[in-house]
Motif scaffolding. Sequence first.
Motif, short mmCIF file in Angstrom:
data_model
loop_
_atom_site.label_atom_id
_atom_site.label_comp_id
_atom_site.label_asym_id
_atom_site.label_seq_id
_atom_site.Cartn_x
_atom_site.Cartn_y
_atom_site.Cartn_z
N LEU A 16 0.93 -1.11 -0.10
CA LEU A 16 0.10 -0.08 0.09
C LEU A 16 0.88 1.22 0.19
O LEU A 16 1.82 1.39 0.66
CB LEU A 16 -0.78 -0.05 1.28
N PHE B 100 0.69 5.69 -0.87
CA PHE B 100 -0.04 6.87 -1.00
C PHE B 100 0.40 7.54 -2.33
O PHE B 100 1.64 8.02 -2.38
CB PHE B 100 -0.36 7.70 -0.10
N PRO C 138 2.81 4.45 4.32
CA PRO C 138 2.24 4.93 5.43
C PRO C 138 3.19 5.09 6.37
O PRO C 138 3.98 4.38 6.53
CB PRO C 138 1.17 3.63 5.58
N VAL D 246 -0.57 4.06 11.16
CA VAL D 246 -1.47 3.40 10.06
C VAL D 246 -2.88 3.56 10.42
O VAL D 246 -3.58 3.59 9.30
CB VAL D 246 -0.73 1.78 10.24
N GLU E 36 -3.94 6.94 9.11
CA GLU E 36 -3.89 7.13 7.40
C GLU E 36 -4.62 6.19 6.78
O GLU E 36 -5.05 6.44 5.52
CB GLU E 36 -2.28 7.17 7.04
N THR E 37 -4.91 5.00 7.53
CA THR E 37 -5.67 4.15 6.76
C THR E 37 -7.03 3.33 7.24
O THR E 37 -7.71 2.78 6.70
CB THR E 37 -4.90 2.94 6.35
N PRO F 85 -8.42 1.36 2.11
CA PRO F 85 -7.96 2.48 3.33
C PRO F 85 -9.09 3.19 3.32
O PRO F 85 -9.87 3.76 2.49
CB PRO F 85 -6.80 2.99 2.68
N ARG G 93 -9.66 7.19 4.71
CA ARG G 93 -8.88 8.39 4.82
C ARG G 93 -9.42 9.38 5.74
O ARG G 93 -8.71 10.54 5.81
CB ARG G 93 -9.00 9.04 3.31
N ALA H 151 -4.88 6.15 -2.51
CA ALA H 151 -4.09 4.98 -2.03
C ALA H 151 -4.17 3.84 -2.94
O ALA H 151 -5.36 3.76 -3.43
CB ALA H 151 -4.79 4.63 -0.71
N TRP I 164 -2.64 -0.09 -4.13
CA TRP I 164 -2.00 -1.25 -3.76
C TRP I 164 -1.25 -1.80 -4.97
O TRP I 164 -1.93 -1.57 -6.13
CB TRP I 164 -3.13 -2.35 -3.29
#
Length: 184
Positions: free
Chosen positions: A22, A24, A40, A58, A61-62, A105, A107, A121, A123
């Motif tokens: 993951l 950003f 993150p 974490v 942010e997620t 995630p 936000r 975000a 992956w």
Amino acid sequence: MGELVRRRCARVLLVDEEDRVLLFRSVDYMGPGVEYYVTPGGGLDAGESLEAGAVREVFEETGLRLDGPLGPVAAETAGVWSDGPDLAVESEDAYFFVRVPHFDPVRDGLEAIEQREFTEAVWLTIPEVTQIDALVFPARIASLLTALLDGAIPAAPLRIPWGAWTWDTDRGWTTTERAPILDR
């Protein structure tokens, strides 16, 4: 250059069951057409341990709550970065490697500046990370992720080269040369 601030950061390489990490993504925040990716994590609060900071960041942010110990620090990097002429940050960043089930995630916990900076975000697979590795802040992670996914959890944290950018009053944004991962 303006004020120099020292900062200790905890970063987390969140990897799902399909070996995607993951990140950003940021587009246009630093200027038109400027794109980069961020893991993150972030700066520690006063008196906070690396692990506690990683867990907090974490979640903020997620939206993901990490349970249990994170394990050892997998890698470290250090250097200076800035996002303008008034402030430079001397940062020491520690990376944890954490396997998690895939999730979307949330936000909501992002600070206002992070909501503007982090466009989305994403992956990414290792081949995708390899393609954008020079754009990952503050250090390249593709080789590190490859080693970690191959089961090479280091006894002591690997030292990875700093790759962040700084503001230079004569030249504007400057980047540093990014080299392969080096052992300590």
